[in-house]
Design an enzyme around this catalytic site. Structure first.
Site, PDB file in Angstrom:
ATOM      1  N   THR A  90       0.752  -1.290  -0.001  1.00  0.00           N
ATOM      2  CA  THR A  90      -0.176  -0.013  -0.040  1.00  0.00           C
ATOM      3  C   THR A  90       0.891   1.338  -0.137  1.00  0.00           C
ATOM      4  OG1 THR A  90      -1.706  -1.300   1.223  1.00  0.00           O
ATOM      5  CG2 THR A  90      -1.907   1.035   1.126  1.00  0.00           C
TER       6      THR A  90
ATOM      7  N   THR B 171      -4.339   1.327  -2.579  1.00  0.00           N
ATOM      8  CA  THR B 171      -3.601  -0.213  -2.427  1.00  0.00           C
ATOM      9  C   THR B 171      -4.059  -0.896  -3.506  1.00  0.00           C
ATOM     10  OG1 THR B 171      -3.282  -1.854  -0.724  1.00  0.00           O
ATOM     11  CG2 THR B 171      -5.627  -0.941  -1.008  1.00  0.00           C
TER      12      THR B 171
ATOM     13  N   GLU C 111      -3.630  -4.111  -2.058  1.00  0.00           N
ATOM     14  CA  GLU C 111      -3.690  -5.054  -1.047  1.00  0.00           C
ATOM     15  C   GLU C 111      -2.291  -5.705  -0.853  1.00  0.00           C
ATOM     16  OE1 GLU C 111      -4.563  -5.809   1.791  1.00  0.00           O
ATOM     17  OE2 GLU C 111      -3.934  -7.740   1.978  1.00  0.00           O
TER      18      GLU C 111
ATOM     19  N   ASP D 290      -9.142  -9.152   2.283  1.00  0.00           N
ATOM     20  CA  ASP D 290      -9.509  -8.311   3.675  1.00  0.00           C
ATOM     21  C   ASP D 290     -10.610  -8.745   4.323  1.00  0.00           C
ATOM     22  OD1 ASP D 290      -7.227  -6.956   3.696  1.00  0.00           O
ATOM     23  OD2 ASP D 290      -8.054  -5.212   2.890  1.00  0.00           O
TER      24      ASP D 290
ATOM     25  N   SER E 170      -8.309  -0.821   6.719  1.00  0.00           N
ATOM     26  CA  SER E 170      -7.785  -0.192   7.883  1.00  0.00           C
ATOM     27  C   SER E 170      -7.208   1.059   7.212  1.00  0.00           C
ATOM     28  CB  SER E 170      -6.589  -1.122   8.141  1.00  0.00           C
ATOM     29  OG  SER E 170      -7.261  -2.295   8.813  1.00  0.00           O
TER      30      SER E 170
ATOM     31  N   GLY F 270       0.163  -0.548   5.482  1.00  0.00           N
ATOM     32  CA  GLY F 270       0.422  -1.447   6.468  1.00  0.00           C
ATOM     33  C   GLY F 270      -0.449  -2.389   6.954  1.00  0.00           C
ATOM     34  N   GLY F 271      -1.663  -2.348   6.179  1.00  0.00           N
ATOM     35  CA  GLY F 271      -2.773  -3.245   6.618  1.00  0.00           C
ATOM     36  C   GLY F 271      -3.488  -2.734   7.906  1.00  0.00           C
TER      37      GLY F 271
HETATM   38  N1  GLU Z   1      -6.049  -3.832   1.987  1.00  0.00           N
HETATM   39  C1  GLU Z   1      -5.431  -3.132   3.251  1.00  0.00           C
HETATM   40  C2  GLU Z   1      -6.577  -2.204   3.811  1.00  0.00           C
HETATM   41  O1  GLU Z   1      -7.493  -1.762   3.157  1.00  0.00           O
HETATM   42  C3  GLU Z   1      -4.622  -2.288   2.866  1.00  0.00           C
HETATM   43  C4  GLU Z   1      -3.293  -2.910   2.327  1.00  0.00           C
HETATM   44  C5  GLU Z   1      -2.311  -3.135   3.365  1.00  0.00           C
HETATM   45  O2  GLU Z   1      -1.830  -2.181   3.561  1.00  0.00           O
HETATM   46  O3  GLU Z   1      -2.076  -3.994   3.964  1.00  0.00           O
HETATM   47  O4  GLU Z   1      -6.720  -2.093   5.098  1.00  0.00           O
END
Ligand code: GLU
Length: 582
Positions: free
Chosen positions: A397, A415, A417, A439, A461, A481-482
């Site tokens: 991301t 992102t 992902e 996600d 997130s 960073g999810g």
């Molecule tokens: N898919 C993650 C989210 O939407 C963002 C991707 C990531 O930074 O891991 O929270």
């Protein structure tokens, strides 16, 4: 898995799954000027990549506004940081409109195809879903760019794509980060003919210092500029995306099981980017605006700030506890469903009730969620909750921030992902597909707000955040960073206002992330510096080598802007300003 020094007791690193760990990059190639901090006037940009920052700055210099520059930057990011975001991904944008003194947000999150049900991901190993057609959500970025430009921008999509087309045509210098991210993906990139042809030229990752060109992406952007988003949302490009998702171009002889996706052209035609009211909390007199569901960013950062604000004294222990409690509530209540109790989650009463649980010693985690029912008082600590599966998080991301000469500000996190999305390039088009449907909660998990469903957006997130002081912009920040995005943004705000750091210090400081797990994940420098005192208060640590890669901008007063990127993480970012003088 890289395990380095860990001075305090820790059982496991990143318990809960394998992730693609990328060696931290150490240096930019010669001649690439990557400054993490820039101060000046007339507009500012901070991104993870110097070409992206230059593209966005060029738009500002030519008279474009923050929205124009953010879209141009995002499209360029699709060229030079193609494993983090691009036209087939999604994202969230928070925008302060200086003319009307209002904050807007635009949700460009991917959607699940209409054929997806709560059971669609059940029983599928996470790693299989990561590299599959099944995990590809209906892309949101292009619709988001068009909506942002038409609502708040001053240039066309065609003009906004121009800098990206130039970079894709002329090429960019491969840096250590791009090389490392490609190297970490070799095993799956080689399993798709289209991906191997683009990103493994000659069978290997492009060498550091070489020039990387993507003429097919340049042509895709050119046609997208001419034809508009309909080309994707129902036209020929959309048909090619659907064909790729349903029948991924697996390399002959590959032994990989690649699950096909459920996406149809009608899913693309039904896609809409959505303008949503922002979340808002007041912290120390400042107004903190974030993303509402389907992101959990605004509600979770906001709840944690509210908890911190009512505590009599705050330090890192309280930062970790507030985050732990807010994550329990996020997991239970937030998703793309009707009736998320957002107002109560962000209410002072609920914050006080949750703050009552914060004591001298760390609460046993996972803690149970609270009850945001409108009736609040201090409760006895509930028994610890059952451990939940925390999906693995990698350093994927990207976040970019832009401020313009009129005082408009954009914080934009985008992102695909995983680093490299689902690993599948649409043949001949030069871009990777996202895997953001991973996600969703895979289930079975009755009552979970984040189970898949037709047209549903997976809980995110992403936490692009804009802070106003007395109605005027003060700061914007965001990170990849999810789910660690939430704690990274929270920790930066906490560092800035509770620990009195400058914004560059707040970004550079070592990080720790407590997401209602038994152990706190933290960077080595954090463990070295704060591990003993926090262990004494009941926290235990697992090493996470690198958390986040944030960017931010602060309004210093008198029109002076400070753009800030990472000095070290993910190879360091790039901060630029329009002019050094007024
Ligand atoms: N898919 C993650 C989210 O939407 C963002 C991707 C990531 O930074 O891991 O929270």
């Amino acid at each position: 898995m890289i395990i380095r020094r860990l001075a305090v007791p820790a059982a496991a690193i990143l318990a809960g799954g394998s992730i693609l760990l990328v060696q931290p990059a150490t240096a930019s190639p010669p001649g690439v000027d990557k400054k993490p901090v820039a101060e000046g006037y007339g507009g500012a940009v901070a991104t993870v990549d110097v070409d992206v920052s230059r593209a966005a700055l060029g738009v500002l210099r030519r008279g474009g506004n923050a929205i124009d520059a953010a879209v141009a930057g995002a499209a360029t990011l699709g060229v030079t940081e193609p494993y983090s975001g691009g036209l087939a991904g999604g994202g969230f944008m928070v925008y302060y409109d200086a003319g009307h003194r209002r904050v807007h947000t635009i949700d460009g999150r991917e959607t699940a195809p209409r054929a997806m049900t709560p059971a669609s991901l059940e029983g599928i190993p996470f790693d299989d879903a990561v590299t599959s057609g099944l995990s590809a959500g209906v892309p949101g970025s292009v619709a988001q760019w068009e909506l942002a430009l038409s609502r708040f921008g001053t240039i066309s999509l065609k003009e906004a794509l121009r800098p990206a087309i130039e970079v894709a045509t002329d090429g960019f210098t491969v840096d250590q980060t791009f090389h490392n991210q490609t190297a970490a993906n070799v095993a799956r990139f080689k399993d798709f003919t289209s991906t191997a042809r683009l990103y493994l030229p000659g069978g290997a990752p492009p060498a550091v210092g070489s020039t990387f060109r993507n003429p097919e992406l340049a042509e895709t952007y050119r046609q997208l500029g001419r034809r508009g988003g309909d080309w994707l949302y129902g036209g020929r490009l959309g048909a090619e995306v659907v064909a790729t998702v349903k029948n991924p171009p697996v390399t002959p002889g590959s032994t990989r099981t690649v699950r096909p996706g459920l996406m149809e052209l009608s899913d693309l035609a039904a896609y809409r980017a959505v303008e949503r009211p922002p979340t808002k909390v007041t912290y120390k007199g400042m107004d903190v605006y974030g993303m509402a569901p389907p992101s959990s960013g605004g509600s979770t950062v906001g709840e944690a700030l509210n908890v911190l604000e009512v505590l009599p004294k705050v330090g890192l222990h309280e930062y970790l506890e507030a985050s732990k409690l807010a994550f329990a509530d996020r997991n239970k209540y937030v998703g793309d469903i009707p009736g998320v109790p957002l107002k109560e989650l962000l209410s002072d009463g609920f914050a006080k009730e949750r703050a009552c649980l914060v004591g001298e010693r760390a609460l046993a985690a996972p803690v149970a969620p609270g009850d945001p029912d409108g009736s609040y008082g201090c409760q006895a600590p509930p028994p610890p909750a059952q451990a939940e599966r925390t999906p693995p998080e990698g350093p994927e991301t990207s976040n970019l921030v832009v401020a313009d000469r009129w005082g408009n500000v954009v914080a934009y996190t985008l992102t695909i992902e995983s680093t490299g999305g689902n690993g599948i390039v649409v043949p001949g088009r030069g871009f990777l597909l996202n895997n953001n449907l991973t996600d969703f909660t895979f289930g079975p998990a009755p009552g979970d707000p984040n189970l898949p469903g037709p047209g549903k957006r997976p809980r995110s997130s992403m936490s692009p955040t804009v802070v106003l002081d007395d109605g005027r912009p003060l700061l914007a920040v965001g990170s990849p960073g999810g789910s660690t995005i939430i704690t990274t943004v929270l920790q930066i705000l906490f560092n800035r206002w509770d620990l009195g750091m400058s914004l560059p210090e707040a970004l550079a400081a070592p990080r720790a992330t407590q997401r209602n797990t038994a152990q706190v994940q933290a960077e080595q420098a954090f463990i070295d510096r704060y591990g003993p005192e926090l262990t004494a208060r009941g926290h235990s640590f697992a090493l996470n080598p690198e958390i986040g890669a944030a960017t931010g901008v602060e309004f210093l007063g008198g029109g002076r802007l400070q753009a800030v990127a990472e000095p070290v993480r993910r190879g360091g970012g790039s901060a630029l300003v329009v002019g050094g003088h007024r």
